[in-house]
Design a protein around this motif. Structure first.
Motif, mmCIF file in Angstrom:
data_model
loop_
_atom_site.group_PDB
_atom_site.id
_atom_site.type_symbol
_atom_site.label_atom_id
_atom_site.label_comp_id
_atom_site.label_asym_id
_atom_site.label_seq_id
_atom_site.Cartn_x
_atom_site.Cartn_y
_atom_site.Cartn_z
ATOM 1 N N PRO A 28 0.223 -1.425 -0.353
ATOM 2 C CA PRO A 28 -0.305 0.258 -0.297
ATOM 3 C C PRO A 28 0.945 1.085 0.487
ATOM 4 C CG PRO A 28 -0.240 -0.807 2.292
ATOM 5 C CD PRO A 28 1.302 -1.553 1.562
ATOM 6 N N ARG A 29 -0.020 2.439 -0.580
ATOM 7 C CA ARG A 29 0.644 3.104 -0.706
ATOM 8 C C ARG A 29 0.694 4.909 0.834
ATOM 9 N NH1 ARG A 29 -3.041 5.066 -4.322
ATOM 10 N NH2 ARG A 29 -4.480 7.034 -4.270
ATOM 11 N N ASN A 30 -0.762 4.331 1.799
ATOM 12 C CA ASN A 30 -0.969 5.516 2.162
ATOM 13 C C ASN A 30 -2.532 4.660 3.063
ATOM 14 O OD1 ASN A 30 -3.662 5.312 1.276
ATOM 15 N ND2 ASN A 30 -3.223 7.300 -0.202
ATOM 16 N N PRO A 31 -2.969 5.122 4.301
ATOM 17 C CA PRO A 31 -3.324 4.691 4.975
ATOM 18 C C PRO A 31 -4.928 3.866 4.895
ATOM 19 C CG PRO A 31 -1.996 6.395 6.650
ATOM 20 C CD PRO A 31 -1.962 6.721 5.220
ATOM 21 N N SER A 60 3.049 9.324 6.307
ATOM 22 C CA SER A 60 2.119 9.181 5.768
ATOM 23 C C SER A 60 0.795 9.577 6.402
ATOM 24 C CB SER A 60 1.895 7.374 4.702
ATOM 25 O OG SER A 60 0.902 7.539 4.112
ATOM 26 N N THR A 61 0.023 10.219 6.757
ATOM 27 C CA THR A 61 -0.914 11.207 6.410
ATOM 28 C C THR A 61 -2.563 11.138 5.728
ATOM 29 O OG1 THR A 61 -1.222 12.751 6.310
ATOM 30 C CG2 THR A 61 0.137 12.361 8.074
ATOM 31 N N GLY A 62 -3.552 10.544 6.850
ATOM 32 C CA GLY A 62 -4.314 9.996 5.477
ATOM 33 C C GLY A 62 -5.688 10.127 6.368
ATOM 34 N N GLU A 63 -6.894 10.487 5.850
ATOM 35 C CA GLU A 63 -8.318 9.443 6.425
ATOM 36 C C GLU A 63 -9.023 8.114 6.541
ATOM 37 O OE1 GLU A 63 -10.302 11.295 8.175
ATOM 38 O OE2 GLU A 63 -8.646 13.695 9.163
#
Length: 204
Positions: A28-31, A60-63
């Motif tokens: 994966p590339r992000n959450p 990496s951050t993200g909703e």
């Protein structure tokens, strides 16, 4: 790479496992992607190796939605539409090619950016469709260039898209050396190296 972790904490061994029939390999590339791909991996009847690039833990951050959702294994995602050249990567390297695509756009080059997501099985159809449109392909991964998974992609796409290619398929990858701690920046493929490959491909 990118965490000053040295040899044993910075390797990208996905190509080792992609050579094993019956395994599925996911990065994966992000959450958001991590949750959806992990749920799909757990539900899959086959053995799945789920790689988590360590740098994403820090950078990496993200909703992430609370509800259950899955992202189908074996499907790539077109993250950014473009017309001049296709950039392909996975995992933490996605941030690098997105940065390179932004720098290229400032020079009038339109990049299509694709996240492979699943190393095995991999989405030949989506990549080929993009390359038929753009006529060019750059594959970037942190693992060493020799026998890296980018070689498999390059071989398959040139077979599928040979008459549509405007320039040779290029790979921007790690070096064929043990991972160096002191010279990490020289080893890791960064946005400037990808941008140089973009210019090389466009000027061919």
């Amino acid at each position: 790479g990118g965490i000053a972790g040295g040899l044993y904490h910075s390797q990208s061994p996905e190509a080792y496992f992609a050579h094993t029939p019956g395994l599925k390999v996911v990065v994966p590339r992000n959450p958001y992607q991590a949750k959806g791909l992990l749920r799909a991996s757990i539900k899959d009847d086959n053995p799945v190796i789920f790689f988590e690039p360590k740098r994403l833990y820090r950078a990496s951050t993200g909703e992430v939605p609370e509800e259950d959702y899955s992202i189908e294994l074996g499907t790539a995602e077109v993250v950014q539409e473009g017309s001049d050249i296709t950039l392909l990567a996975w995992g933490a390297q996605m941030e690098i090619i997105e940065e390179a695509a932004q720098q290229a756009s400032e020079q009038g080059i339109s990049c299509e950016v694709i996240d492979l997501r699943s190393i095995l099985p991999w989405d030949v159809e989506t990549i080929a469709k993009s390359v038929i449109k753009t006529g060019r392909l750059i594959v970037s991964h942190e693992a060493p260039i020799t026998n890296g998974f980018g070689a498999e992609i390059a071989a398959t796409i040139q077979q599928e898209c040979f008459l549509h290619l405007e320039s040779p398929i290029l790979r921007v990858c790690g070096l064929d050396t043990p991972y160096p701690l002191a010279l990490e920046k020289e080893y890791v493929p960064d946005a400037l190296k990808v941008l140089a490959a973009i210019k090389q491909s466009m000027d061919f």
